[in-house]
Scaffold this active site. Structure first.
Site: not given
Length: 305
Positions: A149, A242, A272
């Site tokens: 991320s 996502d 995610h």
């Protein structure tokens, strides 16, 4: 997309368990409350260290780091945690780093970079770069950059700054935020996806910068770079459901055009943050196996893709 059918039962169980600790309206809380909620959620998924792995905390200048080892290795994985540049730290990804260490044999250095809103960009980039440069200066052997991320973003930005360094032998970026058009593609298709929404991305961007989002700053947004040659071999792993997924496609295309070895896996039906589900969700477990396989291949200076 009809997520009720596209996401399997195991993944829904993971999503629902996450929501018990980290409800969808968490972003409406203060940053301090968000951090407490996030830390509590991460503790709920913590699985401990594999046998044989130990960890010690160190300061690199002002930057807290945690080094994992299972006997010592020539190669070091620099790991940058996710959390939107706002939440997370050494504890949030503690077991992930320990498992990477055990399954690859490599030492892992996790970096507790400064976060927004107390510290604006480029503080987080500066810390990840400084920690990586310190490891390159004080340890022998190659380095692989990894992160998920926000940490995937930071791994890429560091690789761009350190391009052509022969000891930087690869990067493995897991559902990374690499850039792209917030008003197009997956940002709209998956605007309301479970686990991460377009509105949450806009919130995190809003607190990360002093002013508007940069438009020509590859230390913030890797896809804003104008040169992609001489980057290390790159493995991109995204979650299909996502908003930020298209960034991996675009980054792959940019690296391919520049002659860089790159491969992209877009994990069907995953969301995610799925790394925390790697012990309970088969799709997540299979994806984490791909992460480990990629790190091991890069360690061998092999490119099997």
């Amino acid at each position: 997309m009809d997520y009720s059918k596209h996401i399997d039962a195991e993944t829904w169980d993971f999503i629902n368990k996450t929501a018990e600790y980290y409800p969808p309206d968490t972003v409406d809380n203060t940053v301090e409350q968000q951090r407490e909620i996030y830390d509590t959620m991460c503790r709920a998924f913590f699985t401990g260290y594999p046998e044989g792995v130990s960890a010690t905390d160190h300061l690199i200048d002002h930057i807290p780091t945690r080094q994992y080892t299972c006997g010592g290795s020539e190669t070091t994985v620099m790991y940058f945690h996710g959390g939107g540049f706002v939440v997370g730290g050494l504890d949030s990804h503690d077991d992930v780093c320990a498992e990477i260490c055990e399954r690859t044999g490599m030492d892992v250095v996790s970096v507790d970079y400064r976060m927004a809103p107390e510290h604006k960009h480029p503080a987080m980039f500066d810390d990840c770069l400084a920690a990586t440069q310190h490891i390159l200066a004080t340890r022998e052997g190659p380095v692989i950059l990894a992160g998920d991320s926000a940490g995937g973003n930071l791994g890429a930005t560091v690789s761009h700054r350190l391009r052509s360094n022969p000891r930087l032998i690869g990067q493995v970026l897991i559902y990374p935020g690499l850039g792209g058009d917030i008003d197009a593609g997956s940002f709209l298709t998956h605007a309301n996806a479970p686990m991460l929404t377009r509105d949450e991305i806009l919130f995190y961007e809003g607190v990360r910068y002093n002013g508007p989002k940069p438009t020509n700053d590859p230390t913030a947004v890797p896809l804003q770079d104008t040169e992609f040659s001489n980057l290390p071999p790159t493995v991109l792993i995204s979650a299909e459901c996502d908003p930020i997924t298209d960034g991996c496609r675009d980054y792959r295309d940019a690296l391919t055009a520049a002659g860089v070895n790159v491969v992209w896996f877009n994990e069907t039906g995953l969301v995610h943050g799925y790394l925390r589900g790697r012990h309970t969700v088969k799709r997540a477990r299979d994806s984490f196996d791909r992460v480990i396989d990629a790190l091991n291949a890069l360690q061998r200076r092999d490119w099997p893709y």
